[in-house]
Design an enzyme around this catalytic site. Sequence first.
Site, PDB file in Angstrom:
ATOM      1  N   ARG A 103       0.838  -1.197   0.000  1.00  0.00           N
ATOM      2  CA  ARG A 103       0.000   0.000   0.000  1.00  0.00           C
ATOM      3  C   ARG A 103       0.877   1.253   0.000  1.00  0.00           C
ATOM      4  O   ARG A 103       1.032   1.932   1.011  1.00  0.00           O
ATOM      5  CB  ARG A 103      -0.911   0.002   1.222  1.00  0.00           C
ATOM      6  CG  ARG A 103      -1.997  -1.062   1.177  1.00  0.00           C
ATOM      7  CD  ARG A 103      -2.889  -0.989   2.402  1.00  0.00           C
ATOM      8  NE  ARG A 103      -2.134  -1.288   3.620  1.00  0.00           N
ATOM      9  CZ  ARG A 103      -2.648  -1.259   4.842  1.00  0.00           C
ATOM     10  NH1 ARG A 103      -3.907  -0.912   5.028  1.00  0.00           N
ATOM     11  NH2 ARG A 103      -1.918  -1.576   5.893  1.00  0.00           N
ATOM     12  N   GLU A 278      17.519 -14.369  23.359  1.00  0.00           N
ATOM     13  CA  GLU A 278      17.701 -13.044  22.762  1.00  0.00           C
ATOM     14  C   GLU A 278      18.001 -12.051  23.873  1.00  0.00           C
ATOM     15  O   GLU A 278      17.469 -12.157  24.979  1.00  0.00           O
ATOM     16  CB  GLU A 278      16.449 -12.619  22.006  1.00  0.00           C
ATOM     17  CG  GLU A 278      16.100 -13.495  20.814  1.00  0.00           C
ATOM     18  CD  GLU A 278      14.843 -13.018  20.115  1.00  0.00           C
ATOM     19  OE1 GLU A 278      14.968 -12.247  19.146  1.00  0.00           O
ATOM     20  OE2 GLU A 278      13.746 -13.407  20.539  1.00  0.00           O
ATOM     21  N   ASP A 297       5.786 -18.332  19.435  1.00  0.00           N
ATOM     22  CA  ASP A 297       6.643 -17.653  18.458  1.00  0.00           C
ATOM     23  C   ASP A 297       7.895 -18.453  18.132  1.00  0.00           C
ATOM     24  O   ASP A 297       8.391 -18.387  17.005  1.00  0.00           O
ATOM     25  CB  ASP A 297       7.039 -16.274  19.005  1.00  0.00           C
ATOM     26  CG  ASP A 297       7.748 -15.421  17.975  1.00  0.00           C
ATOM     27  OD1 ASP A 297       7.324 -15.427  16.802  1.00  0.00           O
ATOM     28  OD2 ASP A 297       8.735 -14.744  18.325  1.00  0.00           O
ATOM     29  N   HIS A 302      10.705 -23.176  15.609  1.00  0.00           N
ATOM     30  CA  HIS A 302      12.163 -23.295  15.612  1.00  0.00           C
ATOM     31  C   HIS A 302      12.665 -24.435  16.490  1.00  0.00           C
ATOM     32  O   HIS A 302      13.425 -25.304  16.050  1.00  0.00           O
ATOM     33  CB  HIS A 302      12.812 -21.986  16.093  1.00  0.00           C
ATOM     34  CG  HIS A 302      12.509 -20.801  15.242  1.00  0.00           C
ATOM     35  ND1 HIS A 302      12.280 -20.883  13.896  1.00  0.00           N
ATOM     36  CD2 HIS A 302      12.413 -19.478  15.550  1.00  0.00           C
ATOM     37  CE1 HIS A 302      12.050 -19.672  13.411  1.00  0.00           C
ATOM     38  NE2 HIS A 302      12.126 -18.821  14.399  1.00  0.00           N
ATOM     39  N   LYS A 400      13.297 -13.525  25.787  1.00  0.00           N
ATOM     40  CA  LYS A 400      13.803 -12.201  25.432  1.00  0.00           C
ATOM     41  C   LYS A 400      14.409 -11.549  26.663  1.00  0.00           C
ATOM     42  O   LYS A 400      14.103 -11.909  27.791  1.00  0.00           O
ATOM     43  CB  LYS A 400      12.676 -11.338  24.858  1.00  0.00           C
ATOM     44  CG  LYS A 400      12.189 -11.823  23.492  1.00  0.00           C
ATOM     45  CD  LYS A 400      11.190 -10.858  22.893  1.00  0.00           C
ATOM     46  CE  LYS A 400      10.793 -11.295  21.483  1.00  0.00           C
ATOM     47  NZ  LYS A 400      11.916 -11.245  20.525  1.00  0.00           N
TER      48      LYS A 400
END
Length: 548
Positions: A103, A278, A297, A302, A400
């Site tokens: 867009r 992370e 996630d 993974h 995280k």
Amino acid sequence: MSTELPDTTAEETTTTESTTTTGNTTTRPAEQEVTVPVLPAADWSNPLRDARDRRLPRIAGPSGLVIFGVTGDLSRKKLMPAVYDLANRGLLPPGFSLVGFARRDWEDQDFAQVVHDAVREHARTPFREEVWQQLVEGMRFIPGDFDDDTAFKQLRSAVEELDASRGTSGNYAFYLSVPPKFFPKVVRQLKKHGLAKAPGGSWRRAVIEKPFGRDLRSARELNTIVHDVFEPDQVFRIDHYLGKETVQNILALRFANQMYEPIWNRSYVDHVQITMAEDIGIGGRAGYYDGIGAARDVIQNHLLQLMALTAMEEPAAFDAESLLMEKLKVLRAVKLPEDIGAHTVRGQYAPAWQGGEQVRGYLEEDGIDPASTTDTYAAIKLNVDNRRWAGVPFYLRTGKRLGRRVTEIAVVFQRAPHSPFDSTATEELGQNAIVIRVQPDEGMTVRFGSKVPGTSMEIRDVTMDFAYGESFTESSPEAYERLILDVLLGDANLFPRHQEVEESWKILDPIEEHWATHGRPAQYASGSWGPGEADEMLARDGRSWRRP
């Protein structure tokens, strides 16, 4: 259609020398002459090439790539640089075409400038003007929304024009770099406007990013929608971890070497730890991340894929069907702990000092509901109930704002059944381990006990390291380079099939359902290695987490 670099009658002779280093000992084999082909410009029809020789670079045949959501971070930082790097390495056909759909009120030249800037900033290989000029001639941009019929008609016209001007032969891959809620809309539009159906003798493929559903029910619904438009072998589900050299090296380590596979089982292995950590927070991804969480996630895709590759039996061949069969056997043999509460942990990062700066906790991040129960840390214990792995726990964790960015697979071995040494001689001796480092320092470490120099018998842990960067002159390609090339070649070895996706959700869904009804996530300080409850989970089994 796929092609490979042809053999050639022109050859040159060079001398190569390789070295192997262990500790302070270096072994140099005798020099030997190696015949290296001098490769000419791409010759698509040379009959002398041997398609079975996988040492030759694989080159995509006439084709194009359409990227939906081309203005997003994934496209800018990974996809467009990967396309350029493939072209720079000579792995794309001269007429390769790249079409962007988003867009934006852009013309073709505006899109080309965006790609140019992304390549300059993120490409792995050096910028070469002649490569860029050849690539830019095949770039087109289509402005519009996903429900805009006019835009999809323009896309079809662009594809037909590129077939005529660039010789793409009707071969196109459609990359859905868009939020999952738009997957059904895009694939239905492709079907409606005749873009999903390939002309005779050509192909069409769909590339879909994770997450593929948020539970088993939604994954099955999405599979039904996608397979109504594309056949299963036309759908390539991206798990970029499977494109990493080190992940592929798991198969080489296990099945190309005699010294590891005989001990890769319950008779010798104590447990396996798979970690993806992370050191960053969610950044500006609150809209995507909240409600999804670390387990959905990362673990569902993974880490369960890494576990399947680590635990599977040797495949009959290195092809998509054989790999799928063996990975499915592992996923279907996974047994959840009877007490899910005692053997799973979820957490949220809390405010703390990390890396010399004060960072916010998850609940203070922009766009996050202060009452959110979304996990930013997840650790689970699984068992693989088969002959090879019965009784060997697999511990999976991700999070995280942890101590550092690292992904690794650690196969930890049992202690020697009898030790003739005094306990004082071995007090600094841990368990033998093979650690496969997926990122950032790609390679492998073997940990074992060795005598300390001196007159006393003292034994201490030492390591032998293999690093890709030190052992090979060519740097490892980015995962998206390998995966995009495989899509264009039609090679599905490194792409999870819908059966794997559904089996993974069968494993994770009961854990998510338990968490939804049992309190809030534990808090852990940013920069730490997770909540204390995760340490307690392993301590109950007489084990402890590695500190990478």
